[in-house]
Design an enzyme around this catalytic site. Structure first.
Site: not given
Ligand SMILES: CCc1cc(O)ccc1-c1ccc2c(C(=O)Nc3ccc(C)nc3)n[nH]c2c1
Length: 295
Positions: A21, A141
């Site tokens: 991701l 952040d």
């Molecule tokens: C596990 C890391 C984290 C750690 C934290 O403390 C809080 C949130 C996250 C987190 C970070 C990213 C995502 C994502 C996503 O990146 N989704 C997506 C969907 C579609 C596209 C194109 N790109 C991207 N979904 N749930 C997520 C949770």
């Protein structure tokens, strides 16, 4: 039968990698399907590998996990659990998967988002920050890159890697090692003295409002606009940024931005943190503007 107990311990063998991701702001995050039945009916989850390194230990990760496991808010990305690798040498954080990704990518693709929807997103971020404040957490952040889109009418605050608890006897948090800092989202006292508080989060919220109403267009990216103002080749951007902020330069109004929305941003960017509104006041002002936009 027992109510479906929230799964908090994920077995590595059932966590099936689907895609990456992004290596961006959250560290390396992967899209996985947790599929214990092995029939592809399992749920999609976002997984961040927490590799102990010189800067952070397993203890740090356990602290982040403990912070996340407490949060219960519709506007904060939900914590699902952890996955210990065999031998327990590393662990992974399992969070809910938000299918539209960060606000940056979303607004770039869906330009039809109108003022009312932007204000709805702003109101949700505000409510999420209000919730964090009741738990005395400072995000540190807050930026559009850390806001994830759950649906076309719901966004959630993410990435608590830098979250710090404010000590109960103080109103701010002091960092010892300001590492790779996103100074263009930072309040003056954070740039100058590494002081972070709910009011420095309010400053960053103003920058997120600016990103929202610029549709996260890279031509209006806060870093680009600030660097244009201070000159691209200065050796210490943070010193120059602090100077122009002291001289009352602020990010310019986004194109077609409603004047009342720009005035909200300017309130968030009061040099003196005491003059900045709190998140609950910001939330009320946003609701009022939303009503007027409806008429
Ligand atoms: C596990 C890391 C984290 C750690 C934290 O403390 C809080 C949130 C996250 C987190 C970070 C990213 C995502 C994502 C996503 O990146 N989704 C997506 C969907 C579609 C596209 C194109 N790109 C991207 N979904 N749930 C997520 C949770």
């Amino acid at each position: 039968a027992l109510a479906q107990q929230e799964q908090t311990l994920f077995e590595e063998r059932h966590l099936c990698f689907i895609s990456s991701l992004g290596k961006g702001n959250f560290g390396t995050v992967e899209l996985c399907r947790y599929d214990p039945l092995g029939d592809n009916t399992g749920e999609l989850v976002a997984v961040k590998k927490l590799q102990p390194n010189k800067k952070s230990t397993m203890e740090d990760f356990k602290k982040e996990v403990n912070i996340l496991s407490i949060f219960e808010c519709d506007y904060i990305v939900k914590y699902k659990g952890v996955c210990y690798s065999t031998g327990r040498l590393s662990m992974s954080l399992v969070m809910e998967y938000l299918p539209y990704g960060s606000l940056i990518g979303y607004l770039d693709n869906y330009r039809h988002v109108n003022t009312r929807r932007m204000l709805l997103f702003a109101s949700q971020i505000c409510q999420g920050m209000e919730y964090l404040q009741t738990l005395r957490y400072v995000h540190r952040d807050l930026a559009a890159r850390n806001i994830l889109v759950a649906s076309k009418s719901l966004v959630k605050i993410a990435d608590f890697g830098l979250t710090k608890i404010i000590p109960f006897d103080k109103e701010y948090y002091r960092v010892m090692q300001p590492g790779e800092s996103p100074i263009f989202w930072y309040a003056p006292e954070s740039i100058n003295e590494s002081i972070f508080s709910h009011k420095s989060d309010v400053w960053s919220f103003g920058v997120v409002l600016h990103e929202l109403f610029c549709y996260c267009d890279t031509n209006y990216n806060p870093k680009r606009l600030c660097m244009q103002e201070i000159g691209h080749y200065v050796q210490s951007p943070s010193m120059h940024l602090e100077t122009i902020l002291k001289n009352n330069w602020r990010l310019p109004a986004p194109p077609d931005c409603p004047p009342k929305v720009y005035s909200l941003m300017q309130q968030c960017w009061a040099y003196d943190f005491e003059e900045r509104p709190c998140f609950s006041s910001l939330g009320k002002q946003i609701e009022t503007i939303m009503q007027e936009e409806r008429e």
